[in-house]
Design a protein around this motif. Structure first.
Motif, PDB file in Angstrom:
ATOM      1  N   VAL A 394       1.057  -1.418  -0.387  1.00 20.13           N
ATOM      2  CA  VAL A 394      -0.011   0.344   0.350  1.00 20.13           C
ATOM      3  C   VAL A 394       0.934   0.947   0.030  1.00 20.13           C
ATOM      4  O   VAL A 394       1.575   1.185   1.060  1.00 20.13           O
ATOM      5  CB  VAL A 394      -0.786   0.069   0.606  1.00 20.13           C
ATOM      6  CG1 VAL A 394      -2.004   1.217   1.640  1.00 20.13           C
ATOM      7  CG2 VAL A 394      -1.689  -1.284   0.863  1.00 20.13           C
ATOM      8  N   LEU A 395       0.807   2.436  -1.027  1.00 25.65           N
ATOM      9  CA  LEU A 395       2.240   2.757  -1.808  1.00 25.65           C
ATOM     10  C   LEU A 395       1.103   4.081  -1.536  1.00 25.65           C
ATOM     11  O   LEU A 395       0.552   4.325  -2.562  1.00 25.65           O
ATOM     12  CB  LEU A 395       2.814   2.624  -2.066  1.00 25.65           C
ATOM     13  CG  LEU A 395       3.473   4.186  -2.791  1.00 25.65           C
ATOM     14  CD1 LEU A 395       5.042   3.819  -1.623  1.00 25.65           C
ATOM     15  CD2 LEU A 395       3.700   3.335  -3.924  1.00 25.65           C
ATOM     16  N   SER A 396       1.529   5.451  -0.790  1.00 21.87           N
ATOM     17  CA  SER A 396       0.707   6.953  -0.745  1.00 21.87           C
ATOM     18  C   SER A 396       1.695   7.609  -2.791  1.00 21.87           C
ATOM     19  O   SER A 396       2.408   7.153  -2.763  1.00 21.87           O
ATOM     20  CB  SER A 396       2.187   7.731   0.414  1.00 21.87           C
ATOM     21  OG  SER A 396       1.492   8.890  -0.015  1.00 21.87           O
ATOM     22  N   GLU A 397       0.190   8.319  -2.834  1.00 21.96           N
ATOM     23  CA  GLU A 397       0.844   8.430  -4.191  1.00 21.96           C
ATOM     24  C   GLU A 397       2.007  10.284  -4.907  1.00 21.96           C
ATOM     25  O   GLU A 397       2.397  10.374  -5.115  1.00 21.96           O
ATOM     26  CB  GLU A 397      -0.759   9.475  -5.324  1.00 21.96           C
ATOM     27  CG  GLU A 397      -1.112  10.067  -4.066  1.00 21.96           C
ATOM     28  CD  GLU A 397      -2.508  10.249  -4.625  1.00 21.96           C
ATOM     29  OE1 GLU A 397      -2.989  11.299  -5.158  1.00 21.96           O
ATOM     30  OE2 GLU A 397      -2.596   9.391  -5.085  1.00 21.96           O
ATOM     31  N   PHE A 398       1.961  10.496  -2.890  1.00 19.27           N
ATOM     32  CA  PHE A 398       2.963  11.352  -2.646  1.00 19.27           C
ATOM     33  C   PHE A 398       4.298  10.679  -2.804  1.00 19.27           C
ATOM     34  O   PHE A 398       4.904  11.505  -1.774  1.00 19.27           O
ATOM     35  CB  PHE A 398       2.378  12.099  -1.183  1.00 19.27           C
ATOM     36  CG  PHE A 398       1.132  12.620  -2.234  1.00 19.27           C
ATOM     37  CD1 PHE A 398       0.817  13.789  -2.615  1.00 19.27           C
ATOM     38  CD2 PHE A 398      -0.144  12.162  -0.830  1.00 19.27           C
ATOM     39  CE1 PHE A 398      -0.684  14.015  -3.303  1.00 19.27           C
ATOM     40  CE2 PHE A 398      -1.776  12.659  -0.978  1.00 19.27           C
ATOM     41  CZ  PHE A 398      -1.142  13.717  -2.312  1.00 19.27           C
ATOM     42  N   THR A 399       4.700   9.465  -2.902  1.00 17.65           N
ATOM     43  CA  THR A 399       6.237   9.536  -2.953  1.00 17.65           C
ATOM     44  C   THR A 399       6.799   9.214  -4.549  1.00 17.65           C
ATOM     45  O   THR A 399       6.109   8.893  -4.968  1.00 17.65           O
ATOM     46  CB  THR A 399       6.757   7.807  -2.201  1.00 17.65           C
ATOM     47  OG1 THR A 399       5.413   7.101  -2.764  1.00 17.65           O
ATOM     48  CG2 THR A 399       5.435   8.111  -0.386  1.00 17.65           C
ATOM     49  N   GLY A 400       8.246   9.632  -3.926  1.00 16.80           N
ATOM     50  CA  GLY A 400       8.667   9.348  -5.313  1.00 16.80           C
ATOM     51  C   GLY A 400       8.872   7.746  -5.890  1.00 16.80           C
ATOM     52  O   GLY A 400       8.608   7.640  -7.233  1.00 16.80           O
ATOM     53  N   ALA A 401       8.288   7.130  -4.906  1.00 15.50           N
ATOM     54  CA  ALA A 401       8.392   5.617  -5.082  1.00 15.50           C
ATOM     55  C   ALA A 401       7.323   5.015  -6.173  1.00 15.50           C
ATOM     56  O   ALA A 401       6.725   3.816  -7.138  1.00 15.50           O
ATOM     57  CB  ALA A 401       8.522   4.172  -4.417  1.00 15.50           C
ATOM     58  N   ALA A 402       5.990   5.794  -6.112  1.00 14.59           N
ATOM     59  CA  ALA A 402       4.917   5.406  -6.451  1.00 14.59           C
ATOM     60  C   ALA A 402       5.056   5.832  -7.985  1.00 14.59           C
ATOM     61  O   ALA A 402       4.387   5.825  -9.468  1.00 14.59           O
ATOM     62  CB  ALA A 402       4.409   6.790  -6.174  1.00 14.59           C
ATOM     63  N   LEU A 409      -0.682  -0.279  -4.224  1.00 11.81           N
ATOM     64  CA  LEU A 409      -1.995  -0.321  -4.692  1.00 11.81           C
ATOM     65  C   LEU A 409      -1.274   1.444  -3.766  1.00 11.81           C
ATOM     66  O   LEU A 409      -1.559   1.270  -2.745  1.00 11.81           O
ATOM     67  CB  LEU A 409      -2.728  -0.801  -3.334  1.00 11.81           C
ATOM     68  CG  LEU A 409      -2.785  -2.605  -4.311  1.00 11.81           C
ATOM     69  CD1 LEU A 409      -3.477  -3.775  -2.304  1.00 11.81           C
ATOM     70  CD2 LEU A 409      -3.614  -2.501  -4.805  1.00 11.81           C
ATOM     71  N   LEU A 410      -2.497   2.378  -4.988  1.00  9.45           N
ATOM     72  CA  LEU A 410      -1.750   3.572  -4.696  1.00  9.45           C
ATOM     73  C   LEU A 410      -3.001   3.997  -3.443  1.00  9.45           C
ATOM     74  O   LEU A 410      -3.946   3.627  -4.283  1.00  9.45           O
ATOM     75  CB  LEU A 410      -1.561   4.539  -5.647  1.00  9.45           C
ATOM     76  CG  LEU A 410      -0.139   3.490  -6.756  1.00  9.45           C
ATOM     77  CD1 LEU A 410       0.171   4.247  -8.372  1.00  9.45           C
ATOM     78  CD2 LEU A 410       0.930   3.948  -6.307  1.00  9.45           C
ATOM     79  N   MET A 411      -2.478   4.839  -3.182  1.00 12.66           N
ATOM     80  CA  MET A 411      -4.007   5.727  -1.957  1.00 12.66           C
ATOM     81  C   MET A 411      -3.253   6.992  -1.969  1.00 12.66           C
ATOM     82  O   MET A 411      -1.954   8.037  -1.684  1.00 12.66           O
ATOM     83  CB  MET A 411      -4.309   4.604  -0.708  1.00 12.66           C
ATOM     84  CG  MET A 411      -2.663   4.282   0.229  1.00 12.66           C
ATOM     85  SD  MET A 411      -2.595   6.097   0.990  1.00 12.66           S
ATOM     86  CE  MET A 411      -0.822   5.161   1.606  1.00 12.66           C
ATOM     87  N   ASN A 412      -4.392   8.016  -1.503  1.00 15.55           N
ATOM     88  CA  ASN A 412      -4.196   9.257  -1.220  1.00 15.55           C
ATOM     89  C   ASN A 412      -4.149   8.851   0.908  1.00 15.55           C
ATOM     90  O   ASN A 412      -5.390   9.049   1.155  1.00 15.55           O
ATOM     91  CB  ASN A 412      -4.769  10.413  -1.459  1.00 15.55           C
ATOM     92  CG  ASN A 412      -4.926  11.813  -1.032  1.00 15.55           C
ATOM     93  OD1 ASN A 412      -4.561  12.160  -0.125  1.00 15.55           O
ATOM     94  ND2 ASN A 412      -5.793  12.218  -0.986  1.00 15.55           N
ATOM     95  N   PRO A 413      -3.313   9.767   0.950  1.00 20.34           N
ATOM     96  CA  PRO A 413      -2.835   9.412   3.204  1.00 20.34           C
ATOM     97  C   PRO A 413      -3.775  10.086   3.410  1.00 20.34           C
ATOM     98  O   PRO A 413      -4.674  10.186   4.944  1.00 20.34           O
ATOM     99  CB  PRO A 413      -1.686   8.951   3.116  1.00 20.34           C
ATOM    100  CG  PRO A 413      -1.309  10.288   2.361  1.00 20.34           C
ATOM    101  CD  PRO A 413      -1.849  10.083   1.044  1.00 20.34           C
ATOM    102  N   HIS A 414      -4.487  11.164   2.695  1.00 23.88           N
ATOM    103  CA  HIS A 414      -4.941  12.389   3.558  1.00 23.88           C
ATOM    104  C   HIS A 414      -6.349  11.916   3.692  1.00 23.88           C
ATOM    105  O   HIS A 414      -6.979  12.217   4.565  1.00 23.88           O
ATOM    106  CB  HIS A 414      -4.718  13.581   2.916  1.00 23.88           C
ATOM    107  CG  HIS A 414      -3.699  14.252   2.586  1.00 23.88           C
ATOM    108  ND1 HIS A 414      -3.294  14.926   4.503  1.00 23.88           N
ATOM    109  CD2 HIS A 414      -2.899  14.571   2.001  1.00 23.88           C
ATOM    110  CE1 HIS A 414      -1.751  15.664   3.969  1.00 23.88           C
ATOM    111  NE2 HIS A 414      -1.300  15.219   2.899  1.00 23.88           N
ATOM    112  N   ASP A 415      -6.426  10.738   2.766  1.00 20.76           N
ATOM    113  CA  ASP A 415      -8.071  10.373   2.989  1.00 20.76           C
ATOM    114  C   ASP A 415      -8.680   8.855   3.462  1.00 20.76           C
ATOM    115  O   ASP A 415      -7.950   7.927   3.057  1.00 20.76           O
ATOM    116  CB  ASP A 415      -8.230  10.287   1.116  1.00 20.76           C
ATOM    117  CG  ASP A 415      -9.397   9.274   0.632  1.00 20.76           C
ATOM    118  OD1 ASP A 415     -10.301   9.026   2.037  1.00 20.76           O
ATOM    119  OD2 ASP A 415     -10.125   9.092  -0.405  1.00 20.76           O
ATOM    120  N   ILE A 416      -8.979   8.946   5.003  1.00 20.14           N
ATOM    121  CA  ILE A 416      -8.951   8.243   5.497  1.00 20.14           C
ATOM    122  C   ILE A 416      -9.728   7.147   5.308  1.00 20.14           C
ATOM    123  O   ILE A 416      -9.306   5.657   5.462  1.00 20.14           O
ATOM    124  CB  ILE A 416      -8.999   8.708   7.136  1.00 20.14           C
ATOM    125  CG1 ILE A 416      -7.958   9.929   7.611  1.00 20.14           C
ATOM    126  CG2 ILE A 416      -8.818   7.688   8.530  1.00 20.14           C
ATOM    127  CD1 ILE A 416      -6.927   8.622   7.931  1.00 20.14           C
TER     128      ILE A 416
END
Length: 470
Positions: A394-402, A409-416
């Motif tokens: 589970v990977l934040s879309e705000f990382t360079g790795a994305a 499984l990309l997601m926005n961590p601000h969206d709980i």
């Protein structure tokens, strides 16, 4: 010659109680892993602080490298490092997640210390040497080197994000930072968006002429002195090291022991971070707590291991973050633990790479929920360790790795709510889909390891200088 805030070695005291002899050993960090093998092959030198304030050391050799220590006083550490580097630049470059502080005394110290690093290079670099300056603590060094030693080939790599001009504009010394970086022939970034942000700032704040990836740098007389190139070079990991450890029988056995110690839950979720406000640890804990409240996860079936290695504990914001996280973990465990099961196993330690790989093997779901991250090598290490192509990232879309691991499984961590749904999707991911995603991500990492990163940067630097000369 590599120039970084820290030398690639740590001091240690031997176990010999009588003599207590001191020595040096290679640091475990990603940058050292990336560059040390290349440095030993090329008879290179490394300039950096050795980690102890108020101590002057003569240059020495270790592991086939010449090491050139730069002295920092206790006040330098307070103002240049803890102050300007980590309480001004770090939050500013991470999208102002925490408010940056602007103090002229910090800036004066930053400038003085950068000059000290540049002076060490000027003194020790051979004529025509290639100098590779690393990261946000030393952004003035390239222009200082260019003024003093125009014979040098100068590269710079920014390991953290570079903010958009609208955020960078807040920095009172924005022009000096841009001019400092433009002393390099090649300025490298983790993502194309970071390189674009830098070029937009160069155009906006110093009126530079930018064409494609090239910034035409002008002197005081208005004439072009050189062309600096800005480009993305996503950093990676030592793939062979992680892969070999993941196949070692003792580490595989250790991963089984970890699961057994936790009561063999159906699902182990894992977070591995420095204790930093950019990593989104509170968001992760909140999502996990709500899943337990809602009954979508139960403490009998799911455990979260959170490794949070100590970081910048003298900085107030980091102390407050630690208190917040430890309070949240205590609340979750107090609400959901049973005699047999623990909801969150919180580990405020740093661990050797062998233990980290065992944790990667034990974990069914890796949670990387950073609010902003230059790259995040933990995500790449987890995927690399899963040699049988199982597990879920589970990977934040705000990382360079994305940008590279598009099958995560990309997601926005601000969206709980979105984070909760993505966690549940990872927990219930069908084996065939898990294998397909992991196989694709592993191929990307294996084809672009840390050796590929350093070779690609240095090749581009050589090409940039040749093109400029012609």
């Amino acid at each position: 010659m590599v120039v970084s805030n820290r030398l690639p070695v740590d001091r240690y005291t031997s176990d010999d109680a009588e003599n207590g002899e001191e020595g040096w050993r290679r640091s475990p960090g990603g940058l050292v892993t990336a560059l040390a093998p290349m440095m030993t092959k090329t008879d290179g030198a490394w300039v950096g602080w050795h980690g102890a304030p108020d101590e002057a050391l003569e240059p020495f050799s270790h592991g086939g490298m010449d090491l050139i220590p730069v002295e920092l006083s206790t006040r330098d550490v307070e103002l240049y490092y803890e102050g300007f580097s980590n309480a001004t630049l770090w939050p500013l470059y991470h999208d102002v997640i925490a408010p940056p502080e602007f103090h002229r005394t910090w800036w004066d110290s930053y400038r003085r210390v950068n000059q000290r690093f540049a002076d060490a290079v000027v003194q020790h670099a051979d004529h025509g040497a290639t100098v590779w300056v690393q990261d946000y603590q030393l952004q003035l060094v390239p222009s200082m080197l260019r003024r003093a030693r125009p014979d040098l080939r100068i590269g710079f790599f920014n390991h953290i994000p570079f903010p958009p001009p609208e955020i960078f504009a807040q920095l009172p010394w924005r022009q000096a930072i841009i001019e400092g970086l433009l002393g390099a022939d090649l300025v490298g970034f983790q993502r194309p968006s970071d390189a674009a942000n830098f070029m937009r700032s160069a155009r906006r704040f110093i009126g530079a002429s930018v064409k494609q990836q090239q910034v035409h740098v002008k002197g005081a007389d208005g004439q072009i002195t050189h062309i600096a190139r800005a480009q993305a070079f996503p950093i990676s990991i030592a793939v062979d090291q992680i892969s070999e450890l993941a196949e070692r029988p003792d580490i595989i056995e250790r991963s089984r022991q970890i699961r057994q110690d936790l009561g063999n839950p159906k699902t182990i979720l894992l977070g591995v971070d420095r204790l930093d406000y950019t990593k989104g640890i509170p968001h992760r804990l909140k999502a996990f707590e709500e899943l337990l409240k809602e009954g979508r996860l139960t403490v009998e079936d799911a455990t979260l291991i959170q490794v949070a290695s100590p970081s910048r504990e003298r900085v107030r914001q980091y102390r407050l973050l630690r208190e917040e996280i430890e309070g949240t973990v205590g609340h979750i465990n107090g609400s959901f633990d049973t005699m047999q099961n623990t909801a969150v196993r919180y580990l405020h330690h740093s661990y050797p790479v062998e233990e980290m790989v065992a944790l990667y093997l034990a974990a069914d779901v890796m949670l990387v929920t950073a609010l902003r991250d230059g790259m995040n090598l933990v995500a790449k290490e987890y995927v690399t360790a899963r040699t049988n192509n199982t597990g879920a990232l589970v990977l934040s879309e705000f990382t360079g790795a994305a940008d590279q691991l598009k099958q995560a499984l990309l997601m926005n961590p601000h969206d709980i709510d979105g984070l909760k749904n993505t966690i549940m999707r990872a927990v219930n991911l069908p084996p065939n889909e898990s294998r397909r995603r992991m196989k694709s991500m592993r191929k990307q990492i294996l084809d672009h390891d840390v050796d590929h990163w350093s070779a690609e940067f240095l090749s581009a630097l050589a090409e940039t200088v040749v093109r400029d000369d012609s």
